[in-house]
Design an enzyme around this catalytic site. Structure first.
Site, PDB file in Angstrom:
ATOM      1  N   ASP A   1       6.764  62.128  81.603  1.00 23.90           N
ATOM      2  CA  ASP A   1       6.196  61.915  80.269  1.00 23.90           C
ATOM      3  C   ASP A   1       5.730  63.257  79.704  1.00 23.90           C
ATOM      4  OD1 ASP A   1       5.351  60.567  78.020  1.00 23.90           O
ATOM      5  OD2 ASP A   1       3.421  59.988  78.877  1.00 23.90           O
TER       6      ASP A   1
ATOM      7  N   HIS B   1      13.497  54.079  73.977  1.00 26.93           N
ATOM      8  CA  HIS B   1      12.250  54.650  73.477  1.00 26.93           C
ATOM      9  C   HIS B   1      12.456  56.039  72.869  1.00 26.93           C
ATOM     10  CE1 HIS B   1       8.076  55.479  73.028  1.00 26.93           C
ATOM     11  NE2 HIS B   1       8.032  56.386  73.982  1.00 26.93           N
TER      12      HIS B   1
HETATM   13  C1  HEM Z   1       3.412  52.683  77.628  1.00 25.86           C
HETATM   14  C2  HEM Z   1       3.749  53.373  76.578  1.00 25.86           C
HETATM   15  C3  HEM Z   1       4.658  54.538  76.597  1.00 25.86           C
HETATM   16  C4  HEM Z   1       5.391  55.078  77.629  1.00 25.86           C
HETATM   17  C5  HEM Z   1       5.468  54.621  79.077  1.00 25.86           C
HETATM   18  C6  HEM Z   1       6.099  56.206  77.090  1.00 25.86           C
HETATM   19  C7  HEM Z   1       6.938  57.019  77.831  1.00 25.86           C
HETATM   20  C8  HEM Z   1       7.712  58.034  77.303  1.00 25.86           C
HETATM   21  C9  HEM Z   1       8.695  58.801  78.026  1.00 25.86           C
HETATM   22  C10 HEM Z   1       9.029  58.581  79.499  1.00 25.86           C
HETATM   23  C11 HEM Z   1       9.253  59.683  77.189  1.00 25.86           C
HETATM   24  C12 HEM Z   1      10.379  60.696  77.485  1.00 25.86           C
HETATM   25  C13 HEM Z   1       9.922  62.062  77.871  1.00 25.86           C
HETATM   26  C14 HEM Z   1       9.117  62.786  76.846  1.00 25.86           C
HETATM   27  O1  HEM Z   1       9.660  63.452  75.948  1.00 25.86           O
HETATM   28  O2  HEM Z   1       7.894  62.700  76.936  1.00 25.86           O
HETATM   29  C15 HEM Z   1       8.600  59.506  75.911  1.00 25.86           C
HETATM   30  C16 HEM Z   1       8.870  60.230  74.781  1.00 25.86           C
HETATM   31  C17 HEM Z   1       8.206  60.098  73.596  1.00 25.86           C
HETATM   32  N1  HEM Z   1       7.277  59.123  73.276  1.00 25.86           N
HETATM   33 FE1  HEM Z   1       6.588  57.702  74.492  1.00 25.86          FE
HETATM   34  N2  HEM Z   1       5.794  56.331  75.767  1.00 25.86           N
HETATM   35  C18 HEM Z   1       4.931  55.331  75.423  1.00 25.86           C
HETATM   36  C19 HEM Z   1       4.391  55.082  74.178  1.00 25.86           C
HETATM   37  C20 HEM Z   1       4.613  55.855  73.067  1.00 25.86           C
HETATM   38  C21 HEM Z   1       4.037  55.612  71.769  1.00 25.86           C
HETATM   39  C22 HEM Z   1       3.078  54.472  71.431  1.00 25.86           C
HETATM   40  C23 HEM Z   1       4.485  56.602  70.951  1.00 25.86           C
HETATM   41  C24 HEM Z   1       4.176  56.872  69.509  1.00 25.86           C
HETATM   42  C25 HEM Z   1       3.886  55.935  68.637  1.00 25.86           C
HETATM   43  C26 HEM Z   1       5.340  57.457  71.756  1.00 25.86           C
HETATM   44  C27 HEM Z   1       5.938  58.607  71.291  1.00 25.86           C
HETATM   45  C28 HEM Z   1       6.839  59.362  72.013  1.00 25.86           C
HETATM   46  C29 HEM Z   1       7.500  60.548  71.482  1.00 25.86           C
HETATM   47  C30 HEM Z   1       7.255  61.187  70.132  1.00 25.86           C
HETATM   48  C31 HEM Z   1       8.373  60.999  72.474  1.00 25.86           C
HETATM   49  C32 HEM Z   1       9.315  62.206  72.406  1.00 25.86           C
HETATM   50  C33 HEM Z   1      10.540  61.828  71.611  1.00 25.86           C
HETATM   51  C34 HEM Z   1      11.449  63.021  71.371  1.00 25.86           C
HETATM   52  O3  HEM Z   1      11.176  63.785  70.422  1.00 25.86           O
HETATM   53  O4  HEM Z   1      12.412  63.168  72.147  1.00 25.86           O
HETATM   54  N3  HEM Z   1       5.403  56.974  73.030  1.00 25.86           N
HETATM   55  N4  HEM Z   1       7.674  58.486  76.008  1.00 25.86           N
END
Ligand code: HEM
Length: 293
Positions: free
Chosen positions: A133, A204
């Site tokens: 993450d 996601h």
């Molecule tokens: C349990 C809830 C969540 C989990 C387990 C989760 C997990 C992850 C994972 C594994 C990634 C891929 C690696 C990374 O770039 O960090 C990611 C990317 C991302 N997540 Fe989440 N996330 C969650 C909730 C959210 C929420 C609520 C938002 C915003 C409203 C969010 C926004 C983002 C963004 C902006 C990225 C990067 C996207 C990119 O530009 O490639 N995430 N998340």
């Protein structure tokens, strides 16, 4: 020139603790909040003020509001009111407990401690599902640009807006998915963190790809896994120079744009949602001048 609270820009610590406070009925936080300056250094303890605390002082911070329940689409998300949020950052659980007590005692005249969440770094910065993450977090100047207010005047520059949601994972549902389905839900491969170019639109990272928004929607994520007994998940924490980027992302996650819901919802859901304004620092102290203190 005001600075950001350094804990916002620093890497996620080994251990974290989140304290949520409500205002005591009829309490006047004017005497109490300045006392926080002596116990919260912006680094080991990052401070955010919710709208109830700001309104109780007869002030407003432009952009600070309650967490919306509806971002469009078919899902209604929880919004939980909180007046004061402290993110304790450290290496030692004992230290975090002592610091929690110190903060709670300091603000006790005006604030009730409603909730404590213990959080930690898992493996090499992974969510409890095993996925890395924070990979696509902006770095250096880009992180500052995404997360920190600039050009709004001395009392606001250096401040930040933070969205916080406690997500509870359904590990049974997640474990029942094949590893291909899990990878497709995230849009990255768990084994090597490679982005899947052909991931479905519900994945996601396809939903939230920061460069795909107009304007681009960058936030600085500082989420931490949490656990209590047999329950656990992610305390999602995103700092921004406003809430706009976060809201654009969440809007897409709930399917408001195209009816496609983020596959994350198959195995996790938020049980809280709050917005806070994190005051800036002046001469290494929290600067509360924007709220008249
Ligand atoms: C349990 C809830 C969540 C989990 C387990 C989760 C997990 C992850 C994972 C594994 C990634 C891929 C690696 C990374 O770039 O960090 C990611 C990317 C991302 N997540 Fe989440 N996330 C969650 C909730 C959210 C929420 C609520 C938002 C915003 C409203 C969010 C926004 C983002 C963004 C902006 C990225 C990067 C996207 C990119 O530009 O490639 N995430 N998340």
């Amino acid at each position: 020139m005001a600075d950001a609270q350094p804990g916002i820009l620093a890497p996620v610590p080994r251990l974290g603790r989140y304290l949520n406070f409500s205002l005591k009925a009829g309490a006047e936080p004017r005497q109490t909040l300045p006392k926080l300056i002596d116990v919260a250094d912006g680094n080991q303890t990052v401070v955010g003020l919710g709208q109830p605390a700001v309104l109780a002082l007869g002030k407003t911070i432009r952009g600070l509001k309650p967490f919306p329940t509806h971002f469009g689409g078919g899902l209604v998300l929880p919004s939980t009111s909180s007046a004061l949020w402290c993110w304790l950052r450290g290496q030692d659980r004992g230290d975090l407990l002592h610091q929690s007590k110190k903060i709670a005692d300091t603000v006790a005249a005006a604030f009730n401690l409603d909730g404590v969440i213990d959080a930690f770094s898992y493996s090499t910065g992974r969510d409890l599902t095993g996925y890395e993450d924070g990979t696509e977090n902006p770095q250096g100047d880009k992180a500052v640009d995404a997360a920190i207010v600039a050009g709004q005047g001395a009392a606001l520059d250096g401040s930040s807006f933070v969205a916080v949601q406690l997500w509870v994972h359904d590990f049974k549902a997640f474990d029942a998915m094949s590893s291909a389905d899990q990878d497709n839900a995230i849009g990255r491969r768990k084994s090597d963190n490679k982005e899947l170019v052909d991931a479905p639109a519900s994945s996601h990272v396809k939903r939230t790809a920061q460069e795909s928004f107009a304007p681009e929607a960058f936030v600085l994520r500082r989420s931490m896994p949490w656990a209590e007994g047999m329950r656990g998940g992610l305390n999602f924490v995103a700092f921004g120079k406003s809430f706009d980027a976060f809201e654009a992302q969440l809007k897409r996650m709930v399917g408001a744009e195209d009816g496609i819901t983020d596959a994350l919802f198959k195995f996790t859901q938020p049980v809280s949602g709050s917005y806070f304004w994190c005051p800036p620092m002046t001469r290494a102290k929290l600067d509360l001048s924007a709220i008249g203190l």
